[in-house]
Design a protein around this motif. Structure first.
Motif, mmCIF file in Angstrom:
data_model
loop_
_atom_site.group_PDB
_atom_site.id
_atom_site.type_symbol
_atom_site.label_atom_id
_atom_site.label_comp_id
_atom_site.label_asym_id
_atom_site.label_seq_id
_atom_site.Cartn_x
_atom_site.Cartn_y
_atom_site.Cartn_z
ATOM 1 N N ASN A 128 0.813 -1.216 0.000
ATOM 2 C CA ASN A 128 0.000 0.000 0.000
ATOM 3 C C ASN A 128 0.848 1.268 0.000
ATOM 4 O O ASN A 128 0.321 2.361 -0.210
ATOM 5 C CB ASN A 128 -0.942 0.012 1.211
ATOM 6 N N GLU A 202 3.753 7.383 2.877
ATOM 7 C CA GLU A 202 2.295 7.347 2.861
ATOM 8 C C GLU A 202 1.729 8.627 2.258
ATOM 9 O O GLU A 202 0.809 8.598 1.436
ATOM 10 C CB GLU A 202 1.776 7.159 4.290
ATOM 11 N N SER A 205 2.329 8.697 -1.488
ATOM 12 C CA SER A 205 1.408 7.811 -2.199
ATOM 13 C C SER A 205 0.037 8.443 -2.348
ATOM 14 O O SER A 205 -0.590 8.370 -3.421
ATOM 15 C CB SER A 205 1.276 6.473 -1.456
ATOM 16 N N ILE A 206 -0.462 9.085 -1.295
ATOM 17 C CA ILE A 206 -1.788 9.718 -1.354
ATOM 18 C C ILE A 206 -1.791 10.820 -2.401
ATOM 19 O O ILE A 206 -2.700 10.911 -3.232
ATOM 20 C CB ILE A 206 -2.181 10.279 0.029
ATOM 21 N N ASP A 209 -1.311 9.367 -6.061
ATOM 22 C CA ASP A 209 -2.412 8.523 -6.527
ATOM 23 C C ASP A 209 -3.718 9.283 -6.708
ATOM 24 O O ASP A 209 -4.592 8.845 -7.469
ATOM 25 C CB ASP A 209 -2.663 7.369 -5.545
ATOM 26 N N ASN A 210 -3.877 10.433 -6.039
ATOM 27 C CA ASN A 210 -5.196 11.076 -6.004
ATOM 28 C C ASN A 210 -5.261 12.484 -6.592
ATOM 29 O O ASN A 210 -6.333 12.902 -7.022
ATOM 30 C CB ASN A 210 -5.689 11.143 -4.550
ATOM 31 N N ASP A 260 -8.788 16.667 1.903
ATOM 32 C CA ASP A 260 -8.807 15.234 1.607
ATOM 33 C C ASP A 260 -7.532 14.555 2.120
ATOM 34 O O ASP A 260 -7.598 13.464 2.698
ATOM 35 C CB ASP A 260 -8.945 15.025 0.094
ATOM 36 N N LEU A 261 -6.378 15.202 1.921
ATOM 37 C CA LEU A 261 -5.110 14.645 2.402
ATOM 38 C C LEU A 261 -5.127 14.506 3.917
ATOM 39 O O LEU A 261 -4.744 13.468 4.472
ATOM 40 C CB LEU A 261 -3.948 15.540 1.958
ATOM 41 N N LYS A 264 -7.426 11.576 4.952
ATOM 42 C CA LYS A 264 -6.839 10.254 4.711
ATOM 43 C C LYS A 264 -5.725 9.958 5.714
ATOM 44 O O LYS A 264 -5.621 8.839 6.239
ATOM 45 C CB LYS A 264 -6.309 10.163 3.278
ATOM 46 N N ILE A 265 -4.884 10.944 6.001
ATOM 47 C CA ILE A 265 -3.805 10.746 6.962
ATOM 48 C C ILE A 265 -4.376 10.509 8.359
ATOM 49 O O ILE A 265 -3.892 9.668 9.116
ATOM 50 C CB ILE A 265 -2.855 11.962 6.966
ATOM 51 N N ASP A 268 -5.492 6.860 8.292
ATOM 52 C CA ASP A 268 -4.528 5.811 7.950
ATOM 53 C C ASP A 268 -3.275 5.803 8.826
ATOM 54 O O ASP A 268 -2.607 4.778 8.923
ATOM 55 C CB ASP A 268 -4.096 5.944 6.481
#
Length: 312
Positions: A128, A202, A205-206, A209-210, A260-261, A264-265, A268
């Protein structure tokens, strides 16, 4: 009568040849299909092979290099451990073209490495935290990884290690209480360094990817000194919004990406207590930061604490 017998004999031979040809075609088709299915199954698994080498330069530098069949851009951690010493280091790396990777360890101020036994250990990051290309090859939770270099059931990773000695070093002294305290501090620093590395991957990647219209300038991960909890972090994320648009629309987009970041953080990664997202918008101003959004943890979520922008 002979003509009739000959005629029927010809028909019988023709039918036999036709049936035989059909049987061969069917067998060939079945064989080809089986080979195709077998080929697909083979491609689903990556039988990982990793070979490590070391090169010691005047007891001051240790070069760890590796050769593998891992895909390009695979993210890895490289550890250097001295079991008989308090020396322990972690570095992050990435697999290059042809499955090659390397990292050179050296002491501060050019000091010699202590003599004794060392272990260099390489481990791929979990699926991931990899790029989309590598994720596809690894499979969910690394399910496509196979071979003696692979371990784990949920969240499989590939590993390898090499053991070696460094000669002509000073003798190991009895550890005093001060030495033991230093060793504990070193282990804590190593653990904190690992958490920082994982948090940075991490966030990378976010974003990658987004947010296709954004790019990463830099990411800084620091220890949160405002809390007495161990291993809590503050993330400073510097991004660039690269899609040409009006100032107001740009503000709306960077605010949405930041929210959004942070969300997600918050879900996660529970080691990050605070996150600040800084934005450049090059087509408006190439040098200045034009927006900043700050968030702090509240349970399993991040809440906005401050927003500053000259885009509106």
């Amino acid at each position: 009568m002979n003509l009739i017998k000959t005629f029927f004999l010809l028909i019988l031979c023709t039918c036999t040849l036709f049936i035989t040809a059909c049987g061969k075609a069917e067998n060939t088709s079945t064989s080809d299909s089986s080979k195709k299915e077998e080929s697909i199954k083979t491609k689903e698994k990556l039988n990982v092979k990793i070979t490590l080498n070391k090169k010691i330069k005047d007891n001051k530098k240790i070069l760890i290099s590796g050769k593998s069949n891992l895909p390009k851009e695979t993210k890895i951690n490289i550890y250097l451990d001295a079991p008989n010493s308090d020396q322990s280091e972690l570095a992050k790396g990435i697999v290059k073209e042809g499955g090659m990777f390397d990292y050179q360890f050296s002491n501060e101020e050019g000091e010699d490495f202590d003599g004794g036994k060392y272990i260099a250990y390489v481990e791929t990051l979990p699926e991931n935290l990899q790029t989309d290309h590598v994720k596809e090859i690894f499979g969910e939770d690394g399910a496509n990884l196979a071979g003696s270099n692979v371990s784990g059931e949920n969240g499989r990773v590939a590993t390898a290690e090499i053991n070696f000695k460094i000669k002509n070093s000073s003798k190991v002294k009895q550890k005093s209480k001060k030495d033991n305290a230093a060793e504990v501090t070193k282990k804590k620093d190593k653990e904190l360094s690992t958490l920082k590395s994982e948090a940075e991957y991490e966030i990378e990647s976010i974003v990658e990817d987004n947010y296709k219209t954004a790019s990463i300038e830099k990411i800084e991960i620091n220890q949160d000194m405002s809390t007495d909890q161990d291993n809590k972090l503050i993330a400073l994320v510097y991004l660039s919004f690269d899609f040409k648009n009006s100032a107001q629309t740009s503000y709306n987009m960077v605010e949405m990406f930041s929210d959004d970041l942070a969300s997600k953080i918050g879900t996660d990664n529970n080691t990050i207590n605070q996150i600040a997202v800084f934005w450049k918008v090059p087509y408006i101003d190439e040098d200045e930061i034009l927006a900043k959004f700050s968030y702090e943890r509240s349970g399993e979520q991040m809440i906005i604490t401050d927003k500053v922008s000259s885009l509106r």
